[in-house]
Design a protein around this motif. Structure first.
Motif, PDB file in Angstrom:
ATOM      1  N   CYS A  85      -7.872   7.591  -0.892  1.00 25.82           N
ATOM      2  CA  CYS A  85      -8.234   6.172  -1.019  1.00 25.82           C
ATOM      3  C   CYS A  85      -9.689   5.997  -0.563  1.00 25.82           C
ATOM      4  O   CYS A  85     -10.151   6.667   0.370  1.00 25.82           O
ATOM      5  CB  CYS A  85      -7.317   5.338  -0.129  1.00 25.82           C
ATOM      6  SG  CYS A  85      -7.751   3.584  -0.118  1.00 25.82           S
TER       7      CYS A  85
ATOM      8  N   THR B 289      -6.146  -0.803   5.901  1.00 26.75           N
ATOM      9  CA  THR B 289      -7.003  -0.023   5.004  1.00 26.75           C
ATOM     10  C   THR B 289      -8.337  -0.702   4.721  1.00 26.75           C
ATOM     11  O   THR B 289      -9.342  -0.045   4.538  1.00 26.75           O
ATOM     12  CB  THR B 289      -6.274   0.250   3.682  1.00 26.75           C
ATOM     13  OG1 THR B 289      -5.645  -0.956   3.273  1.00 26.75           O
ATOM     14  CG2 THR B 289      -5.255   1.348   3.822  1.00 26.75           C
ATOM     15  N   CYS B 290      -8.322  -2.025   4.578  1.00 32.00           N
ATOM     16  CA  CYS B 290      -9.602  -2.700   4.307  1.00 32.00           C
ATOM     17  C   CYS B 290      -9.702  -3.953   5.186  1.00 32.00           C
ATOM     18  O   CYS B 290      -8.698  -4.453   5.698  1.00 32.00           O
ATOM     19  CB  CYS B 290      -9.742  -3.050   2.827  1.00 32.00           C
ATOM     20  SG  CYS B 290      -8.611  -4.320   2.252  1.00 32.00           S
TER      21      CYS B 290
ATOM     22  N   CYS C  47     -13.548  -5.810  -3.880  1.00 38.32           N
ATOM     23  CA  CYS C  47     -13.013  -4.625  -3.189  1.00 38.32           C
ATOM     24  C   CYS C  47     -14.206  -3.738  -2.860  1.00 38.32           C
ATOM     25  O   CYS C  47     -14.685  -2.965  -3.694  1.00 38.32           O
ATOM     26  CB  CYS C  47     -12.019  -3.864  -4.059  1.00 38.32           C
ATOM     27  SG  CYS C  47     -11.500  -2.348  -3.230  1.00 38.32           S
TER      28      CYS C  47
ATOM     29  N   CYS D  83      -3.447   3.989  -7.284  1.00 38.56           N
ATOM     30  CA  CYS D  83      -2.205   4.003  -6.499  1.00 38.56           C
ATOM     31  C   CYS D  83      -1.006   3.599  -7.349  1.00 38.56           C
ATOM     32  O   CYS D  83       0.131   3.848  -6.973  1.00 38.56           O
ATOM     33  CB  CYS D  83      -2.353   3.122  -5.275  1.00 38.56           C
ATOM     34  SG  CYS D  83      -3.630   3.790  -4.234  1.00 38.56           S
TER      35      CYS D  83
ATOM     36  N   PHE E 237       0.386   3.838   1.613  1.00 38.09           N
ATOM     37  CA  PHE E 237       0.381   4.530   2.909  1.00 38.09           C
ATOM     38  C   PHE E 237       1.654   4.248   3.717  1.00 38.09           C
ATOM     39  O   PHE E 237       1.892   4.884   4.737  1.00 38.09           O
ATOM     40  CB  PHE E 237      -0.827   4.111   3.744  1.00 38.09           C
ATOM     41  CG  PHE E 237      -2.104   4.794   3.340  1.00 38.09           C
ATOM     42  CD1 PHE E 237      -2.197   6.176   3.373  1.00 38.09           C
ATOM     43  CD2 PHE E 237      -3.205   4.073   2.931  1.00 38.09           C
ATOM     44  CE1 PHE E 237      -3.371   6.826   3.001  1.00 38.09           C
ATOM     45  CE2 PHE E 237      -4.386   4.707   2.557  1.00 38.09           C
ATOM     46  CZ  PHE E 237      -4.470   6.080   2.592  1.00 38.09           C
TER      47      PHE E 237
ATOM     48  N   CYS F 147     -10.585 -10.058  -2.281  1.00 38.03           N
ATOM     49  CA  CYS F 147      -9.891  -9.377  -3.375  1.00 38.03           C
ATOM     50  C   CYS F 147      -8.702 -10.191  -3.933  1.00 38.03           C
ATOM     51  O   CYS F 147      -7.923 -10.760  -3.164  1.00 38.03           O
ATOM     52  CB  CYS F 147      -9.432  -8.047  -2.807  1.00 38.03           C
ATOM     53  SG  CYS F 147      -8.042  -7.292  -3.568  1.00 38.03           S
TER      54      CYS F 147
ATOM     55  N   TYR G 233     -13.923   0.439  -3.037  1.00 36.96           N
ATOM     56  CA  TYR G 233     -13.935   1.050  -4.379  1.00 36.96           C
ATOM     57  C   TYR G 233     -15.218   0.713  -5.129  1.00 36.96           C
ATOM     58  O   TYR G 233     -15.709   1.525  -5.925  1.00 36.96           O
ATOM     59  CB  TYR G 233     -12.693   0.639  -5.182  1.00 36.96           C
ATOM     60  CG  TYR G 233     -11.509   1.492  -4.786  1.00 36.96           C
ATOM     61  CD1 TYR G 233     -11.256   2.695  -5.428  1.00 36.96           C
ATOM     62  CD2 TYR G 233     -10.683   1.120  -3.730  1.00 36.96           C
ATOM     63  CE1 TYR G 233     -10.209   3.509  -5.034  1.00 36.96           C
ATOM     64  CE2 TYR G 233      -9.632   1.921  -3.329  1.00 36.96           C
ATOM     65  CZ  TYR G 233      -9.398   3.115  -3.982  1.00 36.96           C
ATOM     66  OH  TYR G 233      -8.360   3.928  -3.594  1.00 36.96           O
TER      67      TYR G 233
ATOM     68  N   CYS H  58       0.839  -1.198   0.000  1.00 33.17           N
ATOM     69  CA  CYS H  58       0.000   0.000   0.000  1.00 33.17           C
ATOM     70  C   CYS H  58       0.872   1.245   0.000  1.00 33.17           C
ATOM     71  O   CYS H  58       1.963   1.246   0.585  1.00 33.17           O
ATOM     72  CB  CYS H  58      -0.871  -0.021   1.260  1.00 33.17           C
ATOM     73  SG  CYS H  58      -1.956   1.392   1.423  1.00 33.17           S
TER      74      CYS H  58
ATOM     75  N   THR I 142      -8.833   0.915  -8.407  1.00 33.62           N
ATOM     76  CA  THR I 142      -7.899   0.139  -7.580  1.00 33.62           C
ATOM     77  C   THR I 142      -6.529  -0.001  -8.253  1.00 33.62           C
ATOM     78  O   THR I 142      -6.421   0.124  -9.467  1.00 33.62           O
ATOM     79  CB  THR I 142      -8.471  -1.278  -7.322  1.00 33.62           C
ATOM     80  OG1 THR I 142      -8.993  -1.796  -8.544  1.00 33.62           O
ATOM     81  CG2 THR I 142      -9.565  -1.262  -6.293  1.00 33.62           C
TER      82      THR I 142
ATOM     83  N   LYS J 217      -7.540  -7.092   4.132  1.00 36.51           N
ATOM     84  CA  LYS J 217      -6.102  -6.985   4.414  1.00 36.51           C
ATOM     85  C   LYS J 217      -5.849  -7.106   5.923  1.00 36.51           C
ATOM     86  O   LYS J 217      -5.011  -7.883   6.365  1.00 36.51           O
ATOM     87  CB  LYS J 217      -5.585  -5.623   3.941  1.00 36.51           C
ATOM     88  CG  LYS J 217      -5.198  -5.542   2.488  1.00 36.51           C
ATOM     89  CD  LYS J 217      -4.295  -4.327   2.331  1.00 36.51           C
ATOM     90  CE  LYS J 217      -4.320  -3.761   0.944  1.00 36.51           C
ATOM     91  NZ  LYS J 217      -3.802  -2.402   0.888  1.00 36.51           N
TER      92      LYS J 217
HETATM   93  S1  BJ8 Z   1      -4.105   3.605  -0.726  1.00 38.10           S
HETATM   94  S2  BJ8 Z   1      -6.191   1.679  -2.897  1.00 38.10           S
HETATM   95  S3  BJ8 Z   1      -2.871   0.703  -2.136  1.00 38.10           S
HETATM   96  S4  BJ8 Z   1      -5.500   0.570   0.334  1.00 38.10           S
HETATM   97  S5  BJ8 Z   1      -6.523  -4.776  -0.948  1.00 38.10           S
HETATM   98  S6  BJ8 Z   1      -8.510  -1.783  -0.737  1.00 38.10           S
HETATM   99  S7  BJ8 Z   1      -8.106  -3.473  -3.870  1.00 38.10           S
HETATM  100  S8  BJ8 Z   1      -9.976  -5.005  -1.246  1.00 38.10           S
HETATM  101  S9  BJ8 Z   1      -5.269  -1.883  -2.438  1.00 38.10           S
HETATM  102 FE1  BJ8 Z   1      -5.065   0.104  -1.789  1.00 38.10          FE
HETATM  103 FE2  BJ8 Z   1      -3.538   1.536  -0.205  1.00 38.10          FE
HETATM  104 FE3  BJ8 Z   1      -5.998   2.392  -0.801  1.00 38.10          FE
HETATM  105 FE4  BJ8 Z   1      -4.091   2.443  -2.613  1.00 38.10          FE
HETATM  106 FE5  BJ8 Z   1      -9.579  -3.025  -2.267  1.00 38.10          FE
HETATM  107 FE6  BJ8 Z   1      -8.100  -5.204  -2.422  1.00 38.10          FE
HETATM  108 FE7  BJ8 Z   1      -8.392  -3.966  -0.091  1.00 38.10          FE
HETATM  109 FE8  BJ8 Z   1      -7.011  -2.827  -2.018  1.00 38.10          FE
END
Ligand code: BJ8
Length: 439
Positions: free
Chosen positions: A347, A145-146, A380, A313, A80, A116, A383, A78, A287, A149
């Motif tokens: 994001c 973030t999600c 995902c 990203c 971040f 994902c 998004y 990521c 994404t 993950k």
């Molecule tokens: S800043 S977009 S790289 S979290 S892994 S959120 S595709 S379900 S990658 Fe991401 Fe950092 Fe945000 Fe960018 Fe969806 Fe898959 Fe989760 Fe994902």
């Protein structure tokens, strides 16, 4: 080829050498057919061809040389993750393999099927031991973030050391304060590898290096999209350059991005375009597009369109903002500036995330694009849900938009191409009707 030359090293970091060589062979074949066959590529792409051939060979040797000098190697998923601090410590922070379908089945032995593909692919690479970047990492920095993950880190940690960095989902004052603490903790984790203190001067140096990298990518962004009649580089090549940005040495990479840009400037002056005039120019939103996931760009550019920007990203979201270090005299001030910059990342994990919609419309107008494709990976949720708000705002502005949800399997490639072709036709029809009305 680099992989064979570095067989001993790959074995020493516990790569499944045979399987890895096969995967690399497939990747190189894909690169050859989808990239090398493009006509009129910029000569400066030669460096990126070379890098692709050494991506799991010499580059891995470089990373492990640094590790032998007690410089950190940190894997990430990521944007971040504050790579500035790792680079400041003399190490390397890189994106881990996570764009291949070939590892998904292995991952599904431990992870549910309906999450994902990026997460499953990356996890599968670890189980298979076929990503030399993962195998080289002193630790993997996972973020929250999600949901998928966040929970996967608990499982991945059984196979490889994972440091979890909590990224807030809102941007209130108290969230940003908490985030600064996370950055500080990440710095301490780096120090546990180097076994020495990371100084303010070193961290500032790391910021300068990464700021310069982002500046180079902003330059590339402007050059590929500024002239509606001249597209000096294909979207596929530009995407590949962007993908390599998370794997290459930052300083060498920056120099080579500028070399491409110098050539693109000349091409623009001379009117050298890789696509004919009036080719519909598309922006891709959504994404991240991890290597070797080139499915969408290949579909667009083999159907009579071209990609002039990625609002993702692996694109604009990564390089649009720099860290302002003017007047920074203490570590705490630096953490605050880092968070100030990272909080500008729009994001879909944030709620609300309204700035993203305005930015997309602004980018579209500035680049005089002809349409957008909103691309999300299957499952995902952030998004996918946010696509409703974005597409509504685009419709209000009269911006043509196609939504594509896909995973890494090759099965839907034909269907995606058909949908893209129909979308491009509708754009062309609209353009003709507009030209007629203008007469
Ligand atoms: S800043 S977009 S790289 S979290 S892994 S959120 S595709 S379900 S990658 Fe991401 Fe950092 Fe945000 Fe960018 Fe969806 Fe898959 Fe989760 Fe994902």
């Amino acid at each position: 080829m680099g992989v064979e030359l570095h067989k001993d090293l790959l074995e020493s970091i516990n790569v499944d050498v045979e399987r890895h060589a096969k995967m690399m062979g497939m990747g190189l074949e894909g690169y050859k057919t989808q990239f090398m066959s493009q006509p009129n590529r910029p000569e400066a792409m030669e460096y990126f061809n070379w890098f692709m051939s050494e991506i799991q060979g010499q580059r891995i040797a470089e990373i492990n040389q640094l590790r032998s000098e007690k410089k950190p190697a940190v894997g990430a998923f990521c944007i971040f993750v504050p790579e500035e601090l790792v680079v400041g410590a003399g190490g390397v922070c890189y994106g881990l393999c996570g764009g291949s379908n070939a590892t998904v089945t292995d991952a599904e032995s431990e992870l549910p099927r309906n999450i994902c593909p990026l997460i499953k692919s990356a996890y599968g690479f670890k189980l298979q031991r076929t990503c030399a970047y993962t195998q080289s990492a002193d630790f993997i920095c996972g973020e929250t973030t999600c949901e998928a993950k966040k929970k996967t880190w608990e499982l991945l940690n059984k196979h490889h050391p994972v440091h979890v960095m909590h990224v807030p989902h809102m941007k209130r004052e108290r969230d940003l304060t908490m985030w600064q603490g996370e950055v500080k903790e990440f710095k301490e984790r780096i120090e546990s590898v180097t076994e020495k203190k990371l100084t303010l001067a070193e961290m500032l140096k790391g910021v300068e290096i990464i700021n310069a990298k982002r500046d180079a990518l902003l330059r590339l962004d402007a050059l590929r999209s500024q002239n509606p009649d001249v597209m000096p580089i294909s979207g596929k090549d530009a995407l590949f350059i962007l993908q390599m940005g998370s794997m290459d040495d930052a300083v060498r990479y920056t120099q080579n991005v500028h070399k491409v840009c110098d050539e693109l400037e000349v091409r623009l002056q001379k009117g050298i375009s890789v696509f004919p005039k009036n080719t519909p120019r598309l922006m891709v939103l959504g994404t991240p597009i991890a290597i070797p996931n080139w499915k969408l760009h290949t579909a667009i550019e083999s159907s009579g369109g071209c990609v002039i920007n990625e609002e993702s990203c692996t694109g604009h979201r990564y390089y649009k903002d720099n860290v302002d270090i003017k007047g920074v005299t203490s570590e705490d001030e630096l953490y605050a500036r880092l968070v100030e910059r990272y909080a500008k990342i729009d994001c879909a994990c944030f709620t609300p995330n309204t700035g993203r919609v305005d930015k997309i419309v602004q980018m579209y107008k500035e680049r005089k694009a002809d349409g957008v494709i909103y691309y999300t990976l299957s499952f995902c949720h952030t998004y996918n849900v946010e696509s409703h708000l974005v597409t509504k705002a685009l419709a209000k502005e009269g911006i043509p938009c196609l939504v594509i949800e896909s995973d890494y399997s090759p099965e839907d490639a034909g269907q995606i191409k058909t949908r893209v072709e129909a979308f491009l036709e509708s754009i062309a029809f609209k353009q003709k009707a507009q030209a007629f009305a203008n007469k």
